[in-house]
Scaffold this motif. Structure first.
Motif, PDB file in Angstrom:
ATOM      1  N   GLU A  71       3.900   3.790  -0.827  1.00 19.41           N
ATOM      2  CA  GLU A  71       4.102   2.677  -0.113  1.00 19.41           C
ATOM      3  C   GLU A  71       4.992   1.655   0.481  1.00 19.41           C
ATOM      4  O   GLU A  71       4.698   0.707   0.933  1.00 19.41           O
ATOM      5  CB  GLU A  71       6.610   2.534  -1.191  1.00 19.41           C
ATOM      6  N   ALA A  72       5.049   2.874   1.979  1.00 14.99           N
ATOM      7  CA  ALA A  72       5.042   2.548   3.398  1.00 14.99           C
ATOM      8  C   ALA A  72       2.817   2.261   3.962  1.00 14.99           C
ATOM      9  O   ALA A  72       3.164   0.941   4.516  1.00 14.99           O
ATOM     10  CB  ALA A  72       4.806   3.935   4.345  1.00 14.99           C
ATOM     11  N   LEU A  73       2.219   2.863   2.931  1.00 15.34           N
ATOM     12  CA  LEU A  73       1.227   2.507   3.435  1.00 15.34           C
ATOM     13  C   LEU A  73       0.535   0.619   2.907  1.00 15.34           C
ATOM     14  O   LEU A  73       0.370  -0.604   3.452  1.00 15.34           O
ATOM     15  CB  LEU A  73      -0.223   3.115   2.734  1.00 15.34           C
ATOM     16  N   ALA A  74       1.842   0.649   2.145  1.00 15.88           N
ATOM     17  CA  ALA A  74       1.423  -0.618   1.251  1.00 15.88           C
ATOM     18  C   ALA A  74       1.996  -1.573   1.958  1.00 15.88           C
ATOM     19  O   ALA A  74       1.347  -2.564   1.854  1.00 15.88           O
ATOM     20  CB  ALA A  74       1.918  -0.801  -0.454  1.00 15.88           C
ATOM     21  N   LEU A  75       3.212  -1.659   2.436  1.00 15.42           N
ATOM     22  CA  LEU A  75       4.096  -3.023   2.720  1.00 15.42           C
ATOM     23  C   LEU A  75       2.651  -3.017   3.733  1.00 15.42           C
ATOM     24  O   LEU A  75       2.692  -4.198   4.312  1.00 15.42           O
ATOM     25  CB  LEU A  75       5.157  -1.955   3.398  1.00 15.42           C
ATOM     26  N   GLU A  76       2.553  -2.069   5.064  1.00 15.48           N
ATOM     27  CA  GLU A  76       2.381  -2.432   6.099  1.00 15.48           C
ATOM     28  C   GLU A  76       0.665  -3.432   6.164  1.00 15.48           C
ATOM     29  O   GLU A  76       0.519  -3.485   7.257  1.00 15.48           O
ATOM     30  CB  GLU A  76       1.813  -0.770   7.059  1.00 15.48           C
ATOM     31  N   SER A  77       0.153  -3.316   4.524  1.00 16.35           N
ATOM     32  CA  SER A  77      -1.400  -2.938   4.741  1.00 16.35           C
ATOM     33  C   SER A  77      -1.060  -4.538   3.857  1.00 16.35           C
ATOM     34  O   SER A  77      -2.588  -5.036   3.591  1.00 16.35           O
ATOM     35  CB  SER A  77      -2.667  -2.466   3.648  1.00 16.35           C
ATOM     36  N   GLY A  78       0.055  -4.964   3.177  1.00 16.46           N
ATOM     37  CA  GLY A  78      -0.145  -6.115   2.651  1.00 16.46           C
ATOM     38  C   GLY A  78      -0.578  -5.738   0.884  1.00 16.46           C
ATOM     39  O   GLY A  78      -1.151  -6.823   0.433  1.00 16.46           O
ATOM     40  N   LEU A  79      -1.328  -5.016   0.647  1.00 17.74           N
ATOM     41  CA  LEU A  79      -1.974  -4.655  -1.133  1.00 17.74           C
ATOM     42  C   LEU A  79      -0.411  -3.894  -1.848  1.00 17.74           C
ATOM     43  O   LEU A  79       0.539  -3.455  -0.948  1.00 17.74           O
ATOM     44  CB  LEU A  79      -2.810  -3.447  -0.878  1.00 17.74           C
ATOM     45  N   ARG A 104       1.453  -1.529  -4.238  1.00 12.16           N
ATOM     46  CA  ARG A 104       1.485  -0.413  -4.664  1.00 12.16           C
ATOM     47  C   ARG A 104       0.657   0.150  -5.406  1.00 12.16           C
ATOM     48  O   ARG A 104      -0.554   1.106  -5.504  1.00 12.16           O
ATOM     49  CB  ARG A 104       2.796   0.420  -4.294  1.00 12.16           C
ATOM     50  N   ASN A 105       0.938  -0.559  -6.536  1.00 16.03           N
ATOM     51  CA  ASN A 105      -0.375  -0.944  -7.940  1.00 16.03           C
ATOM     52  C   ASN A 105      -1.319   0.146  -7.468  1.00 16.03           C
ATOM     53  O   ASN A 105      -1.935   0.332  -7.964  1.00 16.03           O
ATOM     54  CB  ASN A 105       0.388  -1.361  -8.611  1.00 16.03           C
ATOM     55  N   VAL A 106      -2.182  -1.135  -6.679  1.00 13.88           N
ATOM     56  CA  VAL A 106      -3.461  -1.522  -6.540  1.00 13.88           C
ATOM     57  C   VAL A 106      -3.656  -0.330  -5.666  1.00 13.88           C
ATOM     58  O   VAL A 106      -4.841   0.018  -5.650  1.00 13.88           O
ATOM     59  CB  VAL A 106      -3.989  -2.662  -5.488  1.00 13.88           C
ATOM     60  N   LEU A 107      -2.530   0.525  -4.497  1.00 15.21           N
ATOM     61  CA  LEU A 107      -3.531   1.868  -3.690  1.00 15.21           C
ATOM     62  C   LEU A 107      -2.940   2.822  -4.226  1.00 15.21           C
ATOM     63  O   LEU A 107      -4.622   3.741  -4.402  1.00 15.21           O
ATOM     64  CB  LEU A 107      -2.452   1.560  -2.939  1.00 15.21           C
ATOM     65  N   ILE A 108      -2.416   2.335  -5.571  1.00 17.86           N
ATOM     66  CA  ILE A 108      -2.763   3.776  -6.735  1.00 17.86           C
ATOM     67  C   ILE A 108      -3.893   3.815  -7.204  1.00 17.86           C
ATOM     68  O   ILE A 108      -4.712   4.582  -7.052  1.00 17.86           O
ATOM     69  CB  ILE A 108      -1.605   3.794  -7.311  1.00 17.86           C
ATOM     70  N   GLU A 109      -3.815   2.963  -7.753  1.00 14.80           N
ATOM     71  CA  GLU A 109      -5.604   2.193  -8.085  1.00 14.80           C
ATOM     72  C   GLU A 109      -6.824   2.455  -7.602  1.00 14.80           C
ATOM     73  O   GLU A 109      -7.919   3.944  -8.018  1.00 14.80           O
ATOM     74  CB  GLU A 109      -5.494   1.160  -9.140  1.00 14.80           C
ATOM     75  N   LEU A 110      -7.121   2.249  -6.339  1.00 19.12           N
ATOM     76  CA  LEU A 110      -7.996   2.621  -5.043  1.00 19.12           C
ATOM     77  C   LEU A 110      -7.774   3.951  -4.970  1.00 19.12           C
ATOM     78  O   LEU A 110      -9.291   4.523  -5.088  1.00 19.12           O
ATOM     79  CB  LEU A 110      -6.903   1.246  -4.088  1.00 19.12           C
ATOM     80  N   GLU A 111      -7.112   4.859  -4.600  1.00 17.58           N
ATOM     81  CA  GLU A 111      -6.983   6.228  -4.161  1.00 17.58           C
ATOM     82  C   GLU A 111      -7.207   6.875  -5.298  1.00 17.58           C
ATOM     83  O   GLU A 111      -8.014   8.015  -5.506  1.00 17.58           O
ATOM     84  CB  GLU A 111      -5.444   6.857  -4.212  1.00 17.58           C
ATOM     85  N   HIS A 112      -7.589   6.921  -6.683  1.00 20.59           N
ATOM     86  CA  HIS A 112      -7.474   7.401  -7.771  1.00 20.59           C
ATOM     87  C   HIS A 112      -9.401   6.370  -8.233  1.00 20.59           C
ATOM     88  O   HIS A 112      -9.645   7.215  -9.438  1.00 20.59           O
ATOM     89  CB  HIS A 112      -6.946   7.127  -8.997  1.00 20.59           C
ATOM     90  N   GLY A 113      -9.466   5.797  -7.455  1.00 25.50           N
ATOM     91  CA  GLY A 113     -11.039   5.563  -7.557  1.00 25.50           C
ATOM     92  C   GLY A 113     -11.370   4.957  -8.372  1.00 25.50           C
ATOM     93  O   GLY A 113     -11.968   4.524  -9.677  1.00 25.50           O
ATOM     94  N   ARG A 114     -10.386   3.953  -9.548  1.00 29.30           N
ATOM     95  CA  ARG A 114     -10.472   3.593 -10.116  1.00 29.30           C
ATOM     96  C   ARG A 114     -10.355   1.810 -10.098  1.00 29.30           C
ATOM     97  O   ARG A 114     -10.554   0.960 -10.711  1.00 29.30           O
ATOM     98  CB  ARG A 114      -9.027   3.415 -11.162  1.00 29.30           C
ATOM     99  N   PRO A 146      -3.211   1.002   9.790  1.00 26.10           N
ATOM    100  CA  PRO A 146      -1.839   1.215   9.865  1.00 26.10           C
ATOM    101  C   PRO A 146      -2.396   2.918   9.538  1.00 26.10           C
ATOM    102  O   PRO A 146      -1.842   3.131   9.900  1.00 26.10           O
ATOM    103  CB  PRO A 146      -1.047   0.615   8.545  1.00 26.10           C
ATOM    104  N   LEU A 147      -3.441   3.463   9.295  1.00 24.12           N
ATOM    105  CA  LEU A 147      -4.614   4.203   9.027  1.00 24.12           C
ATOM    106  C   LEU A 147      -4.207   4.949  10.333  1.00 24.12           C
ATOM    107  O   LEU A 147      -4.317   6.376  10.707  1.00 24.12           O
ATOM    108  CB  LEU A 147      -4.935   4.415   8.353  1.00 24.12           C
ATOM    109  N   GLY A 148      -4.492   3.810  11.508  1.00 26.14           N
ATOM    110  CA  GLY A 148      -5.093   4.313  12.611  1.00 26.14           C
ATOM    111  C   GLY A 148      -6.849   4.794  12.722  1.00 26.14           C
ATOM    112  O   GLY A 148      -6.689   5.778  13.164  1.00 26.14           O
TER     113      GLY A 148
END
Length: 88
Positions: free
Chosen positions: A37-45, A47-57, A71-73
């Motif tokens: 959630e924090a990364l989604a807020l900081e990146s503008g993506l 959370r659902n997109v981030l979840i799908e991205l992290e799972h490679g889908r 935001p990941l530095g």
């Protein structure tokens, strides 16, 4: 381009790339102590997109990699780099 009309080897390479980037995003997010959630807020993506991205889908546009890297530095290069598995 319709993925179904692309040769199987190319589709497999795309899948591998999505898996690699997603794994890197997750690893770097956890190392930075960020929740999805924090990364989604900081990146503008979302959370659902981030979840799908992290799972490679799902993949993201090249430009969105910059939004994630900040935001990941880290750099976009670190997000797309091949990371050796612990067994190798």
């Amino acid at each position: 381009m319709d993925p179904q009309t692309v040769e199987p080897e190319r589709r497999a390479a795309w899948f591998q790339s999505r898996q690699q980037v997603g794994s890197n995003v997750r690893r770097l997010r956890l190392a930075a102590g960020l929740t999805q959630e924090a990364l989604a807020l900081e990146s503008g993506l979302s959370r659902n997109v981030l979840i799908e991205l992290e799972h490679g889908r799902r993949g993201v546009l090249f430009e969105r990699l910059f939004d994630l890297a900040e935001p990941l530095g880290t750099t976009v290069g670190d997000l797309v780099a091949a990371v050796p598995s612990p067994d190798s």
